[in-house]
Design an enzyme around this catalytic site. Sequence first.
Site, PDB file in Angstrom:
ATOM      1  N   TYR A  33      10.176  17.376 -19.622  1.00  0.00           N
ATOM      2  CA  TYR A  33      11.398  16.663 -19.981  1.00  0.00           C
ATOM      3  C   TYR A  33      12.017  16.011 -18.762  1.00  0.00           C
ATOM      4  CZ  TYR A  33      14.506  20.340 -18.092  1.00  0.00           C
ATOM      5  OH  TYR A  33      15.180  21.210 -17.269  1.00  0.00           O
ATOM      6  N   ARG A  52       9.118  11.211 -11.481  1.00  0.00           N
ATOM      7  CA  ARG A  52       8.869  12.643 -11.680  1.00  0.00           C
ATOM      8  C   ARG A  52       8.220  12.900 -13.046  1.00  0.00           C
ATOM      9  NH1 ARG A  52      13.797  16.635 -11.039  1.00  0.00           N
ATOM     10  NH2 ARG A  52      14.399  15.563 -12.951  1.00  0.00           N
ATOM     11  N   ARG A 100      -3.218  25.386 -33.927  1.00  0.00           N
ATOM     12  CA  ARG A 100      -2.915  26.222 -32.764  1.00  0.00           C
ATOM     13  C   ARG A 100      -4.184  26.647 -32.017  1.00  0.00           C
ATOM     14  NH1 ARG A 100      -2.030  31.546 -31.187  1.00  0.00           N
ATOM     15  NH2 ARG A 100      -0.326  31.756 -29.683  1.00  0.00           N
ATOM     16  N   LYS A 147       8.428  19.797 -14.285  1.00  0.00           N
ATOM     17  CA  LYS A 147       9.659  19.870 -15.089  1.00  0.00           C
ATOM     18  C   LYS A 147       9.313  20.202 -16.543  1.00  0.00           C
ATOM     19  CE  LYS A 147      14.169  17.668 -15.548  1.00  0.00           C
ATOM     20  NZ  LYS A 147      14.931  18.875 -15.240  1.00  0.00           N
ATOM     21  N   GLU A 179      16.700  28.273  -6.235  1.00  0.00           N
ATOM     22  CA  GLU A 179      17.577  27.195  -6.724  1.00  0.00           C
ATOM     23  C   GLU A 179      18.487  27.764  -7.813  1.00  0.00           C
ATOM     24  OE1 GLU A 179      15.287  24.089  -8.715  1.00  0.00           O
ATOM     25  OE2 GLU A 179      13.805  25.580  -9.325  1.00  0.00           O
TER      26      GLU A 179
HETATM   27  N1  PDD Z   1      18.119  20.231 -14.768  1.00  0.00           N
HETATM   28  N2  PDD Z   1      16.362  22.624 -10.620  1.00  0.00           N
HETATM   29  C1  PDD Z   1      16.223  22.920 -11.925  1.00  0.00           C
HETATM   30  C2  PDD Z   1      15.629  24.237 -12.295  1.00  0.00           C
HETATM   31  C3  PDD Z   1      16.657  22.003 -12.915  1.00  0.00           C
HETATM   32  O1  PDD Z   1      16.516  22.304 -14.211  1.00  0.00           O
HETATM   33  C4  PDD Z   1      17.263  20.780 -12.510  1.00  0.00           C
HETATM   34  C5  PDD Z   1      17.751  19.749 -13.498  1.00  0.00           C
HETATM   35  C6  PDD Z   1      17.382  20.521 -11.126  1.00  0.00           C
HETATM   36  C7  PDD Z   1      17.977  19.222 -10.594  1.00  0.00           C
HETATM   37  O2  PDD Z   1      17.140  18.125 -10.856  1.00  0.00           O
HETATM   38  P1  PDD Z   1      17.751  16.632 -11.062  1.00  0.00           P
HETATM   39  O3  PDD Z   1      18.573  16.366  -9.874  1.00  0.00           O
HETATM   40  O4  PDD Z   1      16.548  15.780 -11.152  1.00  0.00           O
HETATM   41  O5  PDD Z   1      18.592  16.669 -12.330  1.00  0.00           O
HETATM   42  C8  PDD Z   1      16.907  21.459 -10.211  1.00  0.00           C
HETATM   43  C9  PDD Z   1      18.534  19.287 -15.801  1.00  0.00           C
HETATM   44  C10 PDD Z   1      19.768  18.522 -15.447  1.00  0.00           C
HETATM   45  C11 PDD Z   1      18.654  20.040 -17.134  1.00  0.00           C
HETATM   46  O6  PDD Z   1      17.795  20.888 -17.364  1.00  0.00           O
HETATM   47  O7  PDD Z   1      19.553  19.753 -17.937  1.00  0.00           O
END
Ligand code: PDD
Length: 284
Positions: A33, A52, A100, A147, A179
């Site tokens: 996503y 990304r 599946r 992601k 993080e």
């Molecule tokens: N989340 N680390 C994690 C685990 C994240 O899920 C996100 C973003 C970030 C920051 O990435 P970016 O700057 O590209 O948004 C770091 C999004 C906002 C979400 O899951 O809603």
Amino acid sequence: MSRIVYVNGEYLPEDAAKISVFDRGFLFADAIYEVTSVLDGKLLDFEGHMRRLHRSLGELEMEAPCEDAALEAIHRELMVRNALSEGLIYLQVTRGAADRDFLYPEGVAPSLVMFTQAKGLRVSPAAERGTKVVSIPDQRWARRDIKTVQLLPSAMGKMAAKKAGADDAWMIEDGFVTEGTSNNAYIVTKDGTIVTRDLSNAILHGITRASVLTFAREAQMKVEERAFTLEEAKGAAEAFFTSASSFVMPVVEIDGQPIGAGVPGPVATRLREIYIAEALARAS
Ligand code: PDD
């Protein structure tokens, strides 16, 4: 008011939008996503999010659902249909629906779902008062750089934070902060250096992080990309986090301990202003 969402080629009222129970996003979290912010009707850091997305697709050997130009057109069409001038656009690609099987199916079209979320991003009470975070063990998988939608550990972490009276959680591995549950974590040392973990498989490579570090260096601020411990964070002058949904967000408390003066610090406050101005100046 019902939103108009996008599902596999169609714009539909949200309650008419459907995905198969055999969709691999549902069965295996076999999906990736992106979340892009919208400010003044413009898409912030859009190219970074597309870059990304392709990286995540490549890591999972997943096909792109369509060309980038078509993805951008859908973003803009959703903004128009939902009258969105400030908020977020969520995009999810799954490997598609197939009987599946753990092995990736062949010849299956990926699913693409997109929707808008109206949200005040520029004026943020949380940014003015600062946020409180708690520390939790990082229980996620070993490829956090992709992601993916495997977000249960993050959801559990946010719930633990809420139960502790905090706003979010920072995840700890071997004593070091990886993080936040949905954002990248930073501290500011007593000599004014901005410190954030270096890029690796241990963290998501934040698009906001990349822009914020560029803008900080352009503003002659000192930046160090290295791991920092929870103890170092608790003794820091400032702390903050970044993401597309929060921009730059001050942290004023970790595990109940005030950070610095216990109020949003000057570096985080300035970086928030710089990010909004610079990202918007480069947005379309
Ligand atoms: N989340 N680390 C994690 C685990 C994240 O899920 C996100 C973003 C970030 C920051 O990435 P970016 O700057 O590209 O948004 C770091 C999004 C906002 C979400 O899951 O809603």
